[in-house]
Enzyme design. Structure first.
Site, mmCIF file in Angstrom:
data_model
loop_
_atom_site.group_PDB
_atom_site.id
_atom_site.type_symbol
_atom_site.label_atom_id
_atom_site.label_comp_id
_atom_site.label_asym_id
_atom_site.label_seq_id
_atom_site.Cartn_x
_atom_site.Cartn_y
_atom_site.Cartn_z
ATOM 1 N N HIS A 1 0.816 -1.216 0.000
ATOM 2 C CA HIS A 1 0.000 0.000 0.000
ATOM 3 C C HIS A 1 0.847 1.263 0.000
ATOM 4 C CE1 HIS A 1 0.767 0.977 4.277
ATOM 5 N NE2 HIS A 1 0.735 -0.334 4.480
ATOM 6 N N CYS B 1 2.970 -5.219 6.649
ATOM 7 C CA CYS B 1 2.572 -4.715 5.344
ATOM 8 C C CYS B 1 3.768 -4.095 4.619
ATOM 9 C CB CYS B 1 1.449 -3.690 5.481
ATOM 10 S SG CYS B 1 -0.141 -4.418 5.958
#
Length: 214
Positions: free
Chosen positions: A170, A186
């Site tokens: 992301h 992440c």
């Protein structure tokens, strides 16, 4: 109000540390994306600020590189040790991006695939994160998309066997975290870079993602 919003953005960046458009047109092998690729831009009605890319190590600047791999073109390879992400192309080439990765205790490796994509996604902190950080409870119902949203401009959701791994590739509002190990697993990218990568991923295929051991 402006000061309050700025402080909130910085606060959310810190929470992720404790927790989790432009293209490469005109680039040739070994060449970095121009500074203009990181300029301010209005994306989907949201003003994305300029990234002072000259303050980022050249290693982490988007570029096309020679890359030998057995993985098929279109595969994403994440090198957590080097803090680099490769989008494999034809003829032994790849688009390389700088990334931020999971801190000690939150790193992982293995294969996954992109099961969902989102532009300016809503952020839902996982229940385990809320348990560790009760102050995040106010976002349990989701944080609205926007420049301060921890998921940034785009999110690629990683799945295994039909199940959401809860890990994402992301964007991120804090470009200084690129090259660092600060997330909850992440993979973070500069917003302008995740926009570029997102546009390359075929929405009709289960794009393979290989995360190498750190």
């Amino acid at each position: 109000m402006h000061i309050r919003m700025l402080l909130l953005a910085l606060s959310l960046t810190g929470l992720l540390a404790a927790a989790g458009c432009t293209t490469t047109d005109g680039m040739s092998s070994g060449k970095m994306a121009p500074i203009s690729a990181y300029a301010a831009v209005n994306d989907e009605g949201i003003d994305l600020p300029r990234v002072p890319i000259t303050e980022v190590d050249d290693k982490y600047r988007r570029q096309i590189v020679d890359y030998e791999t057995d993985e098929a073109p279109g595969t994403i390879v994440v090198d957590t040790k080097e803090r680099l992400l490769y989008y494999v192309e034809e003829d032994g080439k790849a688009v390389r991006y700088g990334i931020g990765v999971g801190r000690d205790g939150f790193r992982w490796s293995g294969n996954a695939y992109i099961g969902r994509r989102a532009e300016w996604p809503t952020w839902y902190p996982p229940s385990a994160m809320i348990k560790r950080q009760p102050e995040l409870k106010e976002y349990a119902g989701g944080m609205e998309p926007g420049i301060m949203n921890p998921l940034g401009a785009r999110a690629l959701y990683l799945y295994r066997n039909g199940n959401d791994t809860m890990f994402r590739i992301h964007g991120n509002p804090n470009w200084t975290s690129i090259g660092q190990a600060v997330s909850s697993g992440c993979i973070r990218m500069i917003n302008q870079d995740i926009i570029d990568l997102y546009a390359r991923v075929d929405p009709d295929k289960r794009t393979k993602v290989v995360v190498l051991p750190g």
